[in-house]
Every structure is written in C-alpha cells, then in structure tokens.
Design an enzyme around this catalytic site. Sequence first.
Site, PDB file in Angstrom:
ATOM      1  N   CYS A 120       0.847  -1.194   0.000  1.00 22.19           N
ATOM      2  CA  CYS A 120       0.000   0.000   0.000  1.00 22.19           C
ATOM      3  C   CYS A 120       0.886   1.249   0.000  1.00 22.19           C
ATOM      4  CB  CYS A 120      -0.989  -0.038   1.160  1.00 22.19           C
ATOM      5  SG  CYS A 120      -2.315   1.196   0.999  1.00 22.19           S
ATOM      6  N   HIS A 170      -3.886  -4.418  -0.283  1.00 23.48           N
ATOM      7  CA  HIS A 170      -3.519  -5.031   0.995  1.00 23.48           C
ATOM      8  C   HIS A 170      -3.572  -6.551   0.861  1.00 23.48           C
ATOM      9  CE1 HIS A 170      -3.393  -1.469   3.600  1.00 23.48           C
ATOM     10  NE2 HIS A 170      -4.304  -0.975   2.774  1.00 23.48           N
ATOM     11  N   GLU A 212      -2.701  -8.690   2.940  1.00 20.78           N
ATOM     12  CA  GLU A 212      -3.116  -9.260   4.229  1.00 20.78           C
ATOM     13  C   GLU A 212      -4.627  -9.224   4.403  1.00 20.78           C
ATOM     14  OE1 GLU A 212      -2.808  -4.860   5.131  1.00 20.78           O
ATOM     15  OE2 GLU A 212      -1.838  -6.290   3.775  1.00 20.78           O
TER      16      GLU A 212
END
Length: 200
Positions: free
Chosen positions: A78, A179, A181
Amino acid sequence: MTEVALIDAGGANLGSVRYALQRLGVEPRLVCDARGLEGAARVILPGVGSAPEAMARLNNQGLIEPLLRLQVPLIGICLGMQLLFEHSEEGDVPCLALLPGRVRRLTPAPSIRVPHMGWNRLLPLRASPLLAEVPEGASAYFVHSYAVPLTTAAVAACDHGGMFTAIVQQGVRCGAQFHPERSAETGARILRNFLEMDAA
C-alpha cells in the site's frame, strides 16, 4: 526458516500483515532501526497513512540508507509500495527512488470515488514470480487515494477511473498497492510467492 524483517513504519496495518505472515508459518522480526535489518532474507515495508509522515519516520529510524543499500527481496505494501518510487504528490515529498516513477492522486469522477476502497480485479501485464498460481480474474482489496501510473516495472494493473500499477517488480524490489493481508487467498498466495522468490 527464512528471516523476514517487518518494518514498523507507523502504519495501522502492521499487526494484520504480521498475522498474515504467521498464517503462512513465518514469524517476522519487527524492525524499528537499521540493526533490525541485519541478517534478514526478506524485508516487508507496510504502510497506512501519509507519505510525508512515513518518510519522516523512516528517516528518524535511520532506515533510509539501509533500504537504499538493500540487496535482498523487498516488498512495499500500500503506502509502502508508493514509498519505493521517486516522489509522491501527497505532501510533495521525495521518496526512496528505488523504482522509477511518481505517485499521483487518483482523480475523482461522478462514478469514481476517491479514496478507492474495496475489491477490484488484478489485470496481469507480464510474467512475474509474484503472480505464480494467482488465477486469472483474481481480485484484491484496495484502500488508497494515491497511486502510481503504469510503469515499465508494473506486473499487474487495476482500473479505477484509469489504469494504475497494482503490483510492481523490478529485480528484487516489489510492491503491492492493495492489501495482501486483507485479500483472502489471492493475497496469501502473493505473500507466499514473495517469500519464496529467487533472491538473485
């Protein structure tokens, strides 16, 4: 086990990135200074917030020069990806210049909201180890107001009122504007690919 350094650049996503790595069987080393990078085989630079604040934090931590000299695979996530480029319009701040290109603000339009938030499709541009076993049509989760226009180092793009760089790789220098994650199986696959990519 591969030593993974996770840089604490002040981003709110630090904990979620750490948890995503733990799910892949990796316990990252949290890094707040240059010494923490010693011996690392992979380095991850996450980030949520503003480019000026993040660059100031890296400078205060004494991490800018070590990152510029880094020879092992590095991925920015990001805002972390944006910091790898030469300059950001956000605060008109010079960045690390590890990759050629400048970060621009996304342009809002009647049907285009900024910040760009939510799931969007990844559009592969060229082969990359980061995209291994990522299915065609895969989507990732984005939250950002700034992005890098398409560059020669881009390996995947995204369309949000215009194309921008979603994944970048130039040698061992990598980045994901989204992202991973928070991007379910697609994000986990890309993180695993980064951890397993050739360090040469």
